[in-house]
Design an enzyme around this catalytic site. Sequence first.
Site, PDB file in Angstrom:
ATOM      1  N   TRP A   1      -6.791   2.271  13.921  1.00 12.51           N
ATOM      2  CA  TRP A   1      -7.098   1.010  14.617  1.00 12.51           C
ATOM      3  C   TRP A   1      -5.832   0.326  15.123  1.00 12.51           C
ATOM      4  O   TRP A   1      -5.909  -0.721  15.764  1.00 12.51           O
ATOM      5  CB  TRP A   1      -7.839   0.047  13.676  1.00 12.51           C
ATOM      6  CG  TRP A   1      -6.973  -0.594  12.608  1.00 12.51           C
ATOM      7  CD1 TRP A   1      -5.954  -0.001  11.922  1.00 12.51           C
ATOM      8  CD2 TRP A   1      -7.038  -1.940  12.129  1.00 12.51           C
ATOM      9  NE1 TRP A   1      -5.396  -0.874  11.022  1.00 12.51           N
ATOM     10  CE2 TRP A   1      -6.041  -2.084  11.121  1.00 12.51           C
ATOM     11  CE3 TRP A   1      -7.844  -3.033  12.431  1.00 12.51           C
ATOM     12  CZ2 TRP A   1      -5.837  -3.281  10.439  1.00 12.51           C
ATOM     13  CZ3 TRP A   1      -7.636  -4.226  11.736  1.00 12.51           C
ATOM     14  CH2 TRP A   1      -6.641  -4.343  10.758  1.00 12.51           C
TER      15      TRP A   1
ATOM     16  N   GLU B   1      -7.110  -1.683   2.444  1.00 11.11           N
ATOM     17  CA  GLU B   1      -7.511  -0.355   1.956  1.00 11.11           C
ATOM     18  C   GLU B   1      -7.487  -0.244   0.436  1.00 11.11           C
ATOM     19  O   GLU B   1      -7.906   0.775  -0.108  1.00 11.11           O
ATOM     20  CB  GLU B   1      -6.570   0.701   2.530  1.00 11.11           C
ATOM     21  CG  GLU B   1      -6.550   0.712   4.023  1.00 11.11           C
ATOM     22  CD  GLU B   1      -5.844   1.927   4.582  1.00 11.11           C
ATOM     23  OE1 GLU B   1      -4.801   2.299   4.037  1.00 11.11           O
ATOM     24  OE2 GLU B   1      -6.356   2.497   5.564  1.00 11.11           O
TER      25      GLU B   1
ATOM     26  N   LYS C   1      -4.075  -5.209  -0.131  1.00 11.56           N
ATOM     27  CA  LYS C   1      -2.926  -4.487   0.429  1.00 11.56           C
ATOM     28  C   LYS C   1      -2.341  -5.244   1.621  1.00 11.56           C
ATOM     29  O   LYS C   1      -1.147  -5.302   1.829  1.00 11.56           O
ATOM     30  CB  LYS C   1      -3.387  -3.099   0.880  1.00 11.56           C
ATOM     31  CG  LYS C   1      -2.321  -2.263   1.556  1.00 11.56           C
ATOM     32  CD  LYS C   1      -2.872  -0.925   1.993  1.00 11.56           C
ATOM     33  CE  LYS C   1      -1.790  -0.030   2.598  1.00 11.56           C
ATOM     34  NZ  LYS C   1      -2.321   1.218   3.141  1.00 11.56           N
TER      35      LYS C   1
HETATM   36  C1  BGC Z   1      -2.751   0.611   6.912  1.00 14.45           C
HETATM   37  C2  BGC Z   1      -3.764   0.727   8.029  1.00 14.45           C
HETATM   38  C3  BGC Z   1      -3.121   1.393   9.221  1.00 14.45           C
HETATM   39  C4  BGC Z   1      -2.518   2.720   8.816  1.00 14.45           C
HETATM   40  C5  BGC Z   1      -1.812   3.393   9.954  1.00 14.45           C
HETATM   41  C6  BGC Z   1      -2.162   1.973   6.613  1.00 14.45           C
HETATM   42  O1  BGC Z   1      -1.149   1.842   5.668  1.00 14.45           O
HETATM   43  O2  BGC Z   1      -3.342   0.116   5.753  1.00 14.45           O
HETATM   44  O3  BGC Z   1      -4.241  -0.545   8.374  1.00 14.45           O
HETATM   45  O4  BGC Z   1      -4.065   1.602  10.203  1.00 14.45           O
HETATM   46  O5  BGC Z   1      -1.584   2.502   7.787  1.00 14.45           O
HETATM   47  O6  BGC Z   1      -0.767   2.629  10.423  1.00 14.45           O
END
Ligand code: BGC
Length: 807
Positions: free
Chosen positions: A362, A501, A621
């Site tokens: 995203w 996450e 996070k």
């Molecule tokens: C983040 C996500 C992000 C991904 C790629 C992850 O550490 O939590 O929001 O899309 O990294 O950058």
Amino acid sequence: MPERTWSYEGYDPAQERLRESLCTLGNGYFATRGAAPEEAAGSAHYPGTYAAGCYNRLTSTVSGRTVENEDIVNLPNWLPLRFRARDAASDSDPDGGTAPGPWFSADDGSLLEYRQVLDLRQGTLTRRMRLCDVQGRRITVVQRRLVHMGDPHLAALRTEFTAEGWAGELEVESALDGDVTNSGVDRYRDLNGRHLGRWHTGATDPDTVWLECRTTASDILIAMAARTRVTRSIPTSVRLVAGDRTATHALRLPIGPDGPVVVEKTVALHTSRDPAISDPLHAAIGRVRRAGDFAALLASHEAAWERLWQRAELEVPGEAGEVLRLHLFHVLQTLSPHTADLDVGVPARGLHGEAYRGHVFWDELFVLPFLNLHLPEVSRALLSYRYRRLGQACRAATAAGRTGAMYPWQSGSDGREETQTLHLNPRSGRWLPDHSRLQHHVGSAIAYNVVQYGQASGDTEFLHTAGAEMLLQIARFWADKAVWDKEYSRYRIRGVVGPDEYHDAYPGAAEPGLDDNAYTNVTAAWVLTRALELAASLPAPRRQALFERIGLDAGELKLWEDVSHRLRVPFHRGIISQFEGYGDLAELDWDGYRARHGDIRRLDRILEAEGDTVNAYQASKQADVLMLGYLFSPTELATLFQRLGYGLDDDTWRTTVDYYLRRTSHGSTLSGLVHGWVLARARRADAWKYCQEALTGDVADLQGGTTAEGIHLGAMAGTLDLVQRGLTGLELREDELSLDPAPLPEVSEYGLSIRYRSHWGIGLTMHAGSLSISVPPSDEPPVRIRLAGRSLTLPPGTSRTLQLPME
Ligand code: BGC
């Protein structure tokens, strides 16, 4: 643009991989890490070259399970150029007196001085070193490289050797090395990384070697040709060696006090994904044959960069400005005007390393709003990448028992879900289930970008066709995923994961997923609202044709209307809950964890290694609820909540912000950015701390070693947009630019220029508390601007300076 450089003094093996990432050179088509050409890949060095969209799929066995992963492929290494000094050969002893010593390496103690400079204006990386070999021979080496911004298939490396007070021979080997694997990320070491096969090598012309190979599953043919020429010296011997996986050009050159010896290596890269070629190998050989010398390539490369810088001007004084320019440089190297010709998405880690396998997340939500106002054709191409995979997203929704489009959390070549099923916690060594694919909110990010792009560019052709179809199908998915709950008299979206996450399940639950993620629900309501508006505004024949094609009828639209008014947003103690039940989770002993572990950004890993789970705690996070304050202005957000039947006053938002500020570990670089943005917009004194975290995330490698595996493109572009839209309060409304500058004392002066619809180069300059707006001369209509409650109309060729009210 004045001189702009980013430099490192001295050589530090521990920092080398980080510097390689930050000194990557690229042109949107491909990029190469800033690795030392004389070094073999090893713990300190990881030479990686990646072509946008060049993926390959492999299976591996981890933890007794077979897993399949698609990765951006580390292509053959075009950099190799090693050298050593030796005594001059004589007729009686053609091998040259004493045997040569080892090839020079910065790691063997022969380095006397080292400096490396990334020239952002010119788009070059220059390394200057002085070394002394075991025989005491001193050499100065100045090496400059470029990855051509004008001709995206070319790269060049110019190396100048100067002997300090001795004469003899220099032995140089210039190679194309196909014996490479994907092994740049330590966490993936148990996974199969051998993506290349079927190598062929050869030599052509007196000075060119070539290499071709194929990716094992996607069957992409990759070809490179390297021409190595010597200027200011005549080689005493030349050998072109075509090995199994490596093609080498070996030279011996006289070197002495009469001046430097210069070796120029010019490389062309083609793949079978390229248009307008017959076959990659002949295209690469032909291109390198036609290429001019380094000076000519540098001139055309610099001119291409000059044009690009003009389209993305951003001036901020001081240290923040230096970092912002580096960010801009890397954004433009990953997503350049050449990207407009490619079928690629936004790689979360740039083309700078292998972390996240080159996947598309995203993160484009943090990138397109910046690009829209400079390179709209690139934004359009990136949205077209999503549009070409709309069918796949609709099939994914069908497979999940839903209608509409369910875009994957991680996307690669064909748009299927590429999120890994297991991930490694390096702290515990355990492979754990990965449920991040439940982040269906990625669809709303795409929808948001469609709308933003449409407003910035005025490209109704795209908006009314591909854009509308994506928006409607994403809205459709949300309306179907939302389930009416009698008990709450509300629609609910259940079993999802939000941007944070760390939380992917309720503690002890058999199934992953959470209910009523506020960010997911509010953005889903926004998508439904925008989709309804767009559907209503489509010209009738277009609407009818589109509705017929995707089988949409008025009944469904009624449902969308209803869902957009009655999606549930949970609250607890007057705070917007991240999801239903967040407020009931245990409180974490933040001070205790900080005292024990220092850096607790990756709290999830710490807790798992201790046999606990972050799911049990009110600990996030990254920004989740607060993302709403990033995407929407306070007025827009209040209107959205009102539409949903909730009140959102300033107090509720302020307490919500404070609540999550205390419960977020910032385990993603996106987190500092969003917090900085939200706090700056709220004119809060603590904003700078978070903005700074976003600014230094990569240059200071705040996420503990991750930048070495690739830059964080979302955060980099986000910091640019923080100035462009965050500090100016720039919103694109129906046919008007609305400005509402928020003061950030640490960045009180800035200047930028944007492309808004048909106006190229609208200037916005903040200086001494005044904002100047200029509209360049053209035949275009005047620009309507709203600022501090006033409406202005600026015809082309005019400017206005407005003193902003003191806060
Ligand atoms: C983040 C996500 C992000 C991904 C790629 C992850 O550490 O939590 O929001 O899309 O990294 O950058």
